[in-house]
Design a protein around this motif. Structure first.
Motif, PDB file in Angstrom:
ATOM      1  N   TYR A 226       0.823  -1.211   0.000  1.00 60.21           N
ATOM      2  CA  TYR A 226       0.000   0.000   0.000  1.00 60.21           C
ATOM      3  C   TYR A 226       0.857   1.260   0.000  1.00 60.21           C
ATOM      4  O   TYR A 226       0.427   2.309  -0.504  1.00 60.21           O
ATOM      5  CB  TYR A 226      -0.957  -0.006   1.193  1.00 60.21           C
ATOM      6  CG  TYR A 226      -2.138  -0.929   0.993  1.00 60.21           C
ATOM      7  CD1 TYR A 226      -3.024  -0.716  -0.048  1.00 60.21           C
ATOM      8  CD2 TYR A 226      -2.361  -2.018   1.829  1.00 60.21           C
ATOM      9  CE1 TYR A 226      -4.107  -1.558  -0.250  1.00 60.21           C
ATOM     10  CE2 TYR A 226      -3.440  -2.873   1.634  1.00 60.21           C
ATOM     11  CZ  TYR A 226      -4.298  -2.632   0.596  1.00 60.21           C
ATOM     12  OH  TYR A 226      -5.364  -3.483   0.390  1.00 60.21           O
ATOM     13  N   GLU A 268      -7.656   6.400  -0.345  1.00 61.94           N
ATOM     14  CA  GLU A 268      -7.816   5.003   0.050  1.00 61.94           C
ATOM     15  C   GLU A 268      -6.469   4.344   0.313  1.00 61.94           C
ATOM     16  O   GLU A 268      -6.259   3.706   1.358  1.00 61.94           O
ATOM     17  CB  GLU A 268      -8.556   4.229  -1.040  1.00 61.94           C
ATOM     18  CG  GLU A 268      -8.750   2.759  -0.689  1.00 61.94           C
ATOM     19  CD  GLU A 268      -9.132   1.903  -1.876  1.00 61.94           C
ATOM     20  OE1 GLU A 268      -9.441   0.712  -1.672  1.00 61.94           O
ATOM     21  OE2 GLU A 268      -9.099   2.410  -3.017  1.00 61.94           O
ATOM     22  N   TRP A 272      -5.066   2.982   3.948  1.00 62.29           N
ATOM     23  CA  TRP A 272      -4.704   1.583   4.164  1.00 62.29           C
ATOM     24  C   TRP A 272      -3.278   1.454   4.670  1.00 62.29           C
ATOM     25  O   TRP A 272      -2.987   0.627   5.541  1.00 62.29           O
ATOM     26  CB  TRP A 272      -4.879   0.768   2.881  1.00 62.29           C
ATOM     27  CG  TRP A 272      -6.267   0.266   2.643  1.00 62.29           C
ATOM     28  CD1 TRP A 272      -7.043   0.479   1.536  1.00 62.29           C
ATOM     29  CD2 TRP A 272      -7.055  -0.546   3.520  1.00 62.29           C
ATOM     30  NE1 TRP A 272      -8.260  -0.139   1.681  1.00 62.29           N
ATOM     31  CE2 TRP A 272      -8.297  -0.775   2.881  1.00 62.29           C
ATOM     32  CE3 TRP A 272      -6.843  -1.083   4.774  1.00 62.29           C
ATOM     33  CZ2 TRP A 272      -9.311  -1.526   3.459  1.00 62.29           C
ATOM     34  CZ3 TRP A 272      -7.859  -1.833   5.366  1.00 62.29           C
ATOM     35  CH2 TRP A 272      -9.066  -2.047   4.707  1.00 62.29           C
ATOM     36  N   TYR A 273      -2.373   2.267   4.142  1.00 67.54           N
ATOM     37  CA  TYR A 273      -0.988   2.195   4.602  1.00 67.54           C
ATOM     38  C   TYR A 273      -0.892   2.551   6.090  1.00 67.54           C
ATOM     39  O   TYR A 273      -0.253   1.826   6.874  1.00 67.54           O
ATOM     40  CB  TYR A 273      -0.102   3.136   3.787  1.00 67.54           C
ATOM     41  CG  TYR A 273       1.310   3.193   4.312  1.00 67.54           C
ATOM     42  CD1 TYR A 273       2.217   2.162   4.047  1.00 67.54           C
ATOM     43  CD2 TYR A 273       1.735   4.268   5.104  1.00 67.54           C
ATOM     44  CE1 TYR A 273       3.506   2.197   4.558  1.00 67.54           C
ATOM     45  CE2 TYR A 273       3.026   4.307   5.612  1.00 67.54           C
ATOM     46  CZ  TYR A 273       3.904   3.279   5.333  1.00 67.54           C
ATOM     47  OH  TYR A 273       5.184   3.313   5.836  1.00 67.54           O
ATOM     48  N   GLU A 275      -3.281   2.452   8.252  1.00 67.18           N
ATOM     49  CA  GLU A 275      -4.018   1.450   9.029  1.00 67.18           C
ATOM     50  C   GLU A 275      -3.120   0.251   9.336  1.00 67.18           C
ATOM     51  O   GLU A 275      -3.052  -0.227  10.477  1.00 67.18           O
ATOM     52  CB  GLU A 275      -5.261   1.010   8.248  1.00 67.18           C
ATOM     53  CG  GLU A 275      -6.296   0.246   9.079  1.00 67.18           C
ATOM     54  CD  GLU A 275      -6.122  -1.249   9.016  1.00 67.18           C
ATOM     55  OE1 GLU A 275      -6.822  -1.965   9.755  1.00 67.18           O
ATOM     56  OE2 GLU A 275      -5.281  -1.722   8.235  1.00 67.18           O
ATOM     57  N   TYR A 276      -2.398  -0.219   8.320  1.00 69.82           N
ATOM     58  CA  TYR A 276      -1.508  -1.355   8.525  1.00 69.82           C
ATOM     59  C   TYR A 276      -0.325  -0.978   9.413  1.00 69.82           C
ATOM     60  O   TYR A 276       0.142  -1.783  10.226  1.00 69.82           O
ATOM     61  CB  TYR A 276      -1.017  -1.876   7.179  1.00 69.82           C
ATOM     62  CG  TYR A 276      -1.971  -2.853   6.534  1.00 69.82           C
ATOM     63  CD1 TYR A 276      -1.652  -4.202   6.418  1.00 69.82           C
ATOM     64  CD2 TYR A 276      -3.209  -2.447   6.051  1.00 69.82           C
ATOM     65  CE1 TYR A 276      -2.520  -5.106   5.842  1.00 69.82           C
ATOM     66  CE2 TYR A 276      -4.092  -3.328   5.475  1.00 69.82           C
ATOM     67  CZ  TYR A 276      -3.749  -4.662   5.370  1.00 69.82           C
ATOM     68  OH  TYR A 276      -4.621  -5.550   4.812  1.00 69.82           O
ATOM     69  N   THR A 290      -9.621   2.098   9.785  1.00 66.66           N
ATOM     70  CA  THR A 290     -10.084   0.947   8.994  1.00 66.66           C
ATOM     71  C   THR A 290     -11.423   1.242   8.338  1.00 66.66           C
ATOM     72  O   THR A 290     -11.623   0.958   7.149  1.00 66.66           O
ATOM     73  CB  THR A 290     -10.205  -0.296   9.883  1.00 66.66           C
ATOM     74  OG1 THR A 290      -8.960  -0.542  10.541  1.00 66.66           O
ATOM     75  CG2 THR A 290     -10.582  -1.511   9.051  1.00 66.66           C
ATOM     76  N   ALA A 293     -10.923   3.773   5.495  1.00 72.34           N
ATOM     77  CA  ALA A 293     -10.224   3.150   4.369  1.00 72.34           C
ATOM     78  C   ALA A 293     -11.177   2.275   3.567  1.00 72.34           C
ATOM     79  O   ALA A 293     -11.192   2.298   2.325  1.00 72.34           O
ATOM     80  CB  ALA A 293      -9.037   2.325   4.875  1.00 72.34           C
ATOM     81  N   GLU A 344     -16.961  -5.556   2.972  1.00 75.24           N
ATOM     82  CA  GLU A 344     -15.614  -5.113   3.344  1.00 75.24           C
ATOM     83  C   GLU A 344     -15.504  -4.871   4.849  1.00 75.24           C
ATOM     84  O   GLU A 344     -14.464  -5.150   5.453  1.00 75.24           O
ATOM     85  CB  GLU A 344     -15.258  -3.839   2.576  1.00 75.24           C
ATOM     86  CG  GLU A 344     -15.107  -4.035   1.079  1.00 75.24           C
ATOM     87  CD  GLU A 344     -13.938  -4.942   0.748  1.00 75.24           C
ATOM     88  OE1 GLU A 344     -12.916  -4.887   1.458  1.00 75.24           O
ATOM     89  OE2 GLU A 344     -14.045  -5.713  -0.223  1.00 75.24           O
ATOM     90  N   ASN A 348     -12.788  -6.858   7.050  1.00 76.93           N
ATOM     91  CA  ASN A 348     -11.646  -6.104   7.560  1.00 76.93           C
ATOM     92  C   ASN A 348     -11.781  -5.675   9.008  1.00 76.93           C
ATOM     93  O   ASN A 348     -10.765  -5.422   9.663  1.00 76.93           O
ATOM     94  CB  ASN A 348     -11.419  -4.857   6.694  1.00 76.93           C
ATOM     95  CG  ASN A 348     -10.933  -5.200   5.310  1.00 76.93           C
ATOM     96  OD1 ASN A 348      -9.761  -5.511   5.110  1.00 76.93           O
ATOM     97  ND2 ASN A 348     -11.828  -5.162   4.326  1.00 76.93           N
ATOM     98  N   GLN A 446      -6.163  -4.646  -6.682  1.00 73.43           N
ATOM     99  CA  GLN A 446      -5.798  -3.227  -6.603  1.00 73.43           C
ATOM    100  C   GLN A 446      -4.957  -2.811  -7.808  1.00 73.43           C
ATOM    101  O   GLN A 446      -5.154  -1.734  -8.381  1.00 73.43           O
ATOM    102  CB  GLN A 446      -5.019  -2.956  -5.304  1.00 73.43           C
ATOM    103  CG  GLN A 446      -5.810  -3.170  -4.020  1.00 73.43           C
ATOM    104  CD  GLN A 446      -6.826  -2.078  -3.773  1.00 73.43           C
ATOM    105  OE1 GLN A 446      -6.931  -1.099  -4.506  1.00 73.43           O
ATOM    106  NE2 GLN A 446      -7.603  -2.227  -2.700  1.00 73.43           N
TER     107      GLN A 446
END
Length: 529
Positions: A226, A268, A272-273, A275-276, A290, A293, A344, A348, A446
């Protein structure tokens, strides 16, 4: 019979839909579901063969020590047990006549060593708990789990025990960390064999950590992915916005929609980056990040499909409006958004366990059906638009639509092939032994959507010639009326000689007859003169 005003019915229905969606959002946002921190709050055991089993988690873990086969790097990898307690029912204590200690065991094993758990006497049915026959053979201790040392690692499986002594209602599992010295997919199960513990409840948590953080092994590569995708969207955004600023006077409504999709994609990927990254740092999923995202991604996919559909219909290029189809397109997009958002969120925001990573079928089917409907409608509309462009000989627009069609065909073919591979991958990897490659499955979609967005951005990039692709109201592109033009009668043609009464009769016939009559009349007047 009195008529019902639709305006009095629609709002409650809309409120019901949005209220249900709000409930789902609040439910998942307020749920204290963790990821690499697996919580067990009041969970009960389920019978399995001659044992009672509770699955405690399953994750891919990289080795703590340097391993040439691991890419996670140096650091500590472990599974830590924290405040694990087992509580049995008072009724089971009162009904129990035996005062012998009763054991509850936690067993951790690598998926490749799954055959070391359980056994059978004389080749009979395989059992998890030691049977009297196996106990007589000295192969195990009755009332405990059957296991034998791994051939690859003699210290595994790791077995911990909590014991109920006498009339104890609560037994505690010692808090300790199990170091991971070998890269693999690890499973944790809590097991007891004595039916007297029926109704047993577990509380506590386990913490699973990789060398680089708390991300599960199969999710760890996605953080870097991401990060790269965020950079890719930034590069695409720089190209697109520079063209947008240069030729802002020539921008079409379609190009505004593409700008919106690119902006959504940038948000987005960035969300996500982070979030991880936050998940990797703390072991807990940041629910707010989360949720947003997931929402930005779902909005992007819904808007992208709507844009592709309306472009296929020729909106803004060969027709000024969608007419009565506008409400249907919006309804389809809204339904897709709602179905995808719920799917989703469940995938997630739900519990992260590498064993339970399969999408829930009841939520996947509506999204798959809507996607198929989108594809069917898109290609049906494209076929009609291409035919009309070719009939009108609008070559510039025809060329760009052919390239657009080719890109969509390639994307659909590649998608179908990848779905086939994904089904094969999941069907042949029942025990998640290929967990280190599992991240590619989600990453591919993606990349494919980004590639299609790049193609669309290249075809419809703002330029000094953008307006030649726009709809022009000059009568040559009115596709909606072209089939009915021959039914329209023009008004009477003016006469040069008002004294000719015969010409008044001829002005009431069709266009072709009227033109011929007018030509003949002019010829007669020339002769008279």
């Amino acid at each position: 019979m009195p008529r019902v005003d639709p305006s009095t019915v629609a709002p409650p229905r809309r409120l019901l839909i949005f209220g249900g969606f709000f409930f789902v959002v609040c439910f998942f946002s307020s749920s204290s579901v963790n990821a690499s921190v697996h919580s067990y709050i009041g969970k009960k055991f389920a019978p399995k063969g001659n044992a009672f089993v509770l699955h405690g988690g399953s994750e891919g873990l990289f080795a703590s020590l340097p391993d040439p086969n691991a890419t996670a790097g140096l650091g500590d990898a472990f599974i830590r047990f924290e405040k694990i307690t087992f509580t049995r029912m008072e009724q089971s204590v009162e009904n129990s006549k035996s005062t012998d200690p009763i054991v509850v065991q936690a067993i951790i094993f690598e998926v490749e060593d799954r055959e070391t758990i359980g056994g059978s006497a004389y080749g009979g049915q395989r059992a998890v708990c030691c049977t009297p026959d196996l106990a007589k053979l000295g192969a195990c201790t009755q009332g405990k789990v059957i296991y034998r040392p791994s051939s690859r690692n003699p210290n595994w499986p790791q077995v911990l025990a909590a014991t109920f002594n006498g009339k104890d209602l609560v037994a505690t599992l010692p808090s300790q960390s199990i170091p991971i010295t070998r890269t693999g997919m690890y499973n944790l199960y809590f097991i007891y064999c004595d039916p007297a513990l029926n109704g047993l409840v577990i509380d506590g948590k386990t913490v699973w950590k990789n060398p680089t953080g708390y991300l599960p092994g199969r999710m760890a590569p996605l953080m870097n992915f991401y990060g790269f995708m965020s950079l890719a969207f930034v590069i695409l955004g720089i190209f697109w916005f520079s063209q947008y600023v240069r030729f802002w006077r020539e921008v079409l409504p379609l190009q505004n929609c593409i700008t919106f999709v690119i902006a959504l994609g940038m948000f987005e990927m960035t969300l996500w980056y982070f979030e991880y990254a936050k998940f990797n740092e703390t072991g807990f999923r940041p629910m707010g990040i989360t949720f947003w995202a997931v929402t930005f991604g779902t909005v992007k996919r819904a808007v992208s499909r709507i844009i592709i559909l309306v472009v296929s219909m020729g909106f803004g290029v060969v027709r000024p409006t969608l007419g009565g189809l506008t409400s249907k397109v919006i309804m389809l997009g809204a339904t897709f958004f709602l179905a995808s958002e719920i799917l989703e969120l469940v995938e997630n925001v739900g519990a992260v366990s590498d064993l339970a990573g399969k999408a829930r079928l009841i939520l996947v089917l509506p999204v798959a059906f809507l996607d198929a409907f989108f594809i069917l409608w898109i290609f049906t509309s494209l076929s009609k638009t291409l035919d009309k462009l070719q009939a009108r000989r609008l070559m510039a627009k025809l060329d760009i639509y052919r390239k657009f069609t080719n890109a969509l065909v390639v994307a659909v073919v590649v998608s179908v092939c990848w779905i086939g591979y994904e089904l094969y991958f999941k069907s042949t990897d029942v025990y998640n032994e290929q967990w280190q490659n599992a991240w590619i499955i989600s990453a591919f979609w993606q990349v494919l959507s980004f590639a299609l967005l790049c193609v669309i951005a290249a075809l419809w990039a703002p330029s000094q010639n953008s307006m030649r692709y726009a709809y022009s109201d000059d009568g040559t592109e009115d596709f909606e009326r072209e089939d009915s033009l021959f039914l329209i009668k023009p008004g009477p043609i003016p006469l040069k000689d008002a004294r000719s009464s015969a010409s008044l009769m001829e002005a009431k016939v069709t266009v072709s007859t009227n033109a011929t009559a007018s030509h003949d009349e002019d010829s007669e007047e020339d002769k008279r003169e």
